[in-house]
Design an enzyme around this catalytic site. Sequence first.
Site, mmCIF file in Angstrom:
data_model
loop_
_atom_site.group_PDB
_atom_site.id
_atom_site.type_symbol
_atom_site.label_atom_id
_atom_site.label_comp_id
_atom_site.label_asym_id
_atom_site.label_seq_id
_atom_site.Cartn_x
_atom_site.Cartn_y
_atom_site.Cartn_z
ATOM 1 N N HIS A 134 -37.162 20.297 -15.315
ATOM 2 C CA HIS A 134 -36.932 19.216 -16.255
ATOM 3 C C HIS A 134 -36.359 19.705 -17.517
ATOM 4 C CE1 HIS A 134 -37.967 15.640 -18.856
ATOM 5 N NE2 HIS A 134 -38.020 14.940 -17.549
ATOM 6 N N ASP A 211 -45.287 23.787 -16.345
ATOM 7 C CA ASP A 211 -45.140 22.376 -16.301
ATOM 8 C C ASP A 211 -45.745 21.645 -15.246
ATOM 9 O OD1 ASP A 211 -44.524 19.822 -16.364
ATOM 10 O OD2 ASP A 211 -42.287 20.245 -16.560
ATOM 11 N N GLN A 214 -45.962 17.083 -12.802
ATOM 12 C CA GLN A 214 -45.951 16.237 -11.314
ATOM 13 C C GLN A 214 -46.846 16.869 -10.459
ATOM 14 O OE1 GLN A 214 -44.087 13.492 -11.053
ATOM 15 N NE2 GLN A 214 -42.739 13.863 -12.583
ATOM 16 N N LYS A 237 -48.575 9.917 -16.277
ATOM 17 C CA LYS A 237 -48.034 10.072 -14.879
ATOM 18 C C LYS A 237 -49.381 10.101 -14.131
ATOM 19 C CE LYS A 237 -43.979 12.611 -16.157
ATOM 20 N NZ LYS A 237 -42.913 11.819 -15.891
ATOM 21 N N CYS A 375 -33.320 13.813 -15.589
ATOM 22 C CA CYS A 375 -33.511 14.684 -16.538
ATOM 23 C C CYS A 375 -33.376 16.128 -16.016
ATOM 24 C CB CYS A 375 -34.703 14.661 -17.412
ATOM 25 S SG CYS A 375 -34.800 13.263 -18.282
HETATM 26 N N1 7TS Z 1 -41.900 18.134 -16.816
HETATM 27 C C1 7TS Z 1 -41.941 17.289 -15.491
HETATM 28 C C2 7TS Z 1 -41.712 18.049 -14.141
HETATM 29 C C3 7TS Z 1 -41.619 15.724 -15.526
HETATM 30 O O1 7TS Z 1 -41.434 15.272 -14.623
HETATM 31 C C4 7TS Z 1 -41.331 14.996 -16.715
HETATM 32 C C5 7TS Z 1 -41.300 13.694 -16.838
HETATM 33 C C6 7TS Z 1 -41.613 15.649 -18.071
HETATM 34 C C7 7TS Z 1 -41.866 17.085 -17.970
HETATM 35 C C8 7TS Z 1 -41.891 15.202 -19.275
HETATM 36 O O2 7TS Z 1 -42.721 14.411 -19.266
HETATM 37 P P1 7TS Z 1 -43.287 13.125 -20.693
HETATM 38 O O3 7TS Z 1 -44.297 12.767 -20.208
HETATM 39 O O4 7TS Z 1 -43.509 14.373 -21.546
HETATM 40 O O5 7TS Z 1 -41.907 12.440 -20.677
HETATM 41 N N2 7TS Z 1 -40.513 13.269 -15.784
HETATM 42 C C9 7TS Z 1 -39.793 11.911 -15.541
HETATM 43 C C10 7TS Z 1 -39.219 11.650 -14.517
HETATM 44 O O6 7TS Z 1 -38.920 12.297 -13.431
HETATM 45 N N3 7TS Z 1 -38.480 10.343 -14.556
HETATM 46 O O7 7TS Z 1 -39.136 10.086 -15.941
HETATM 47 C C11 7TS Z 1 -39.575 10.985 -16.552
#
Ligand code: 7TS
Length: 417
Positions: A134, A211, A214, A237, A375
Amino acid sequence: MTQAVATNDRATTFDVAAVRADFPILARNVHKKPLVYLDNAASSQKPRQVIEAVDQYYRRHNANVHRGLHTLSDEATAAYEAAREKVRGFINAAEIAEVIFTKGTTEAINLVAASYGRAHLSAGDEVLITYMEHHSNIVPWQMICEQTGAVLRVCPINERGELLLDAFEKLLSDKTRVVAFNHISNALGTVNPVKKMVKMAHAVGAVTVVDGAQAVPHQRIDVRDLDCDFYAFSGHKMFAPTGIGILYGKRYLLEQMPPYQGGGDMIKTVSFEKTVYNELPSKFEAGTPIIAGAVGLGAAVDYLERVGLDAVSAYEHSLLEYGDQRLKSVPGLRMIGDAVDKTSVFSFVMEGAHPHDIGTILSHTGVAVRTGHHCTEPLMKFFKVPGTVRASLAFYNTREEIDQLVDGLAKVREMLL
Ligand code: 7TS
């Protein structure tokens, strides 16, 4: 609609109707159709237990933490710290000092890149990431490499969307200081062999940043078993509010690291001549924290513990197999990401239809999916697609909802092809 799911190794039954009843938003209609929410990788829905915990916090306990000597402040502090202890147990960290509240995964990775990176990287050092990251696990490393003269290396993947572990091993050397990679890819659903990769990185003396954004909503995480040095994830999430997340880090590393931000709470004493920083975890939590968010995250942890992550994983796996088989029978559909070890994500393109048009038509059938590059622009380039349609699962989804997605795709074909 109750479905009993028997797993191979455990006689787990999972009552999806019962869990759905906990999520008020799942009862609403969109475009006069029942909502089919398949955008869980972007953000999950919240059970009433989480909504009520946040509501109760604001109704009964709201105050700033670690400051007042009055009852509400004591209660707010106790609730905030109780949430930290819940998260500690949830990921099996050794102690609460290793559990830092952040805004989310993005802030957690930025914290490590800025603080650990600035202190430990210099010209010629290498940071290894992968092709399936990401942007939030690419850009912070690019930024710190630019500032320190370190070099960013990228581990390639195959056409199924799996990491090439031979290449990963070859890219590791005594120059590698940091290895950062996701546990599960948000755009492909690929599950990476974290434990093995951590071991390989440690063999060359590198620290590992995982990370887990997910992974945490879908499977049990044990940071001590993984032996990773850092593990980042987002509350929103995993059925908790937005604006709260976690950075887990091993104590000896967090202790070596300079603070990420300066301000209140992260200090022991301040004078104009010298400031003494606070102990962990406060050292990394400058300013008034996201107290209600932390309370909500604690409630989400309680909820997930009660439902049981092993049951969640088994149920979602059966949904994935069902959906995979159904979607692959849709004419002209090409699945992007077909890893042997995969979870919770269907990313696909359809011949002759732009992902955005597919998303719009699906939305009018009540089905919420995400379309675009998710992303992960370098990954989309690898697969030579501008973006994909992504349906991503949570444990409250059902086979009937997957059928509705497939019916929606038939409508797309009717309208566009
Ligand atoms: N890493 C992964 C693997 C992600 O899927 C996401 C967000 C992030 C980091 C960033 O997370 P945040 O909560 O700090 O924004 N992924 C997504 C997505 O797949 N669609 O919208 C956000």
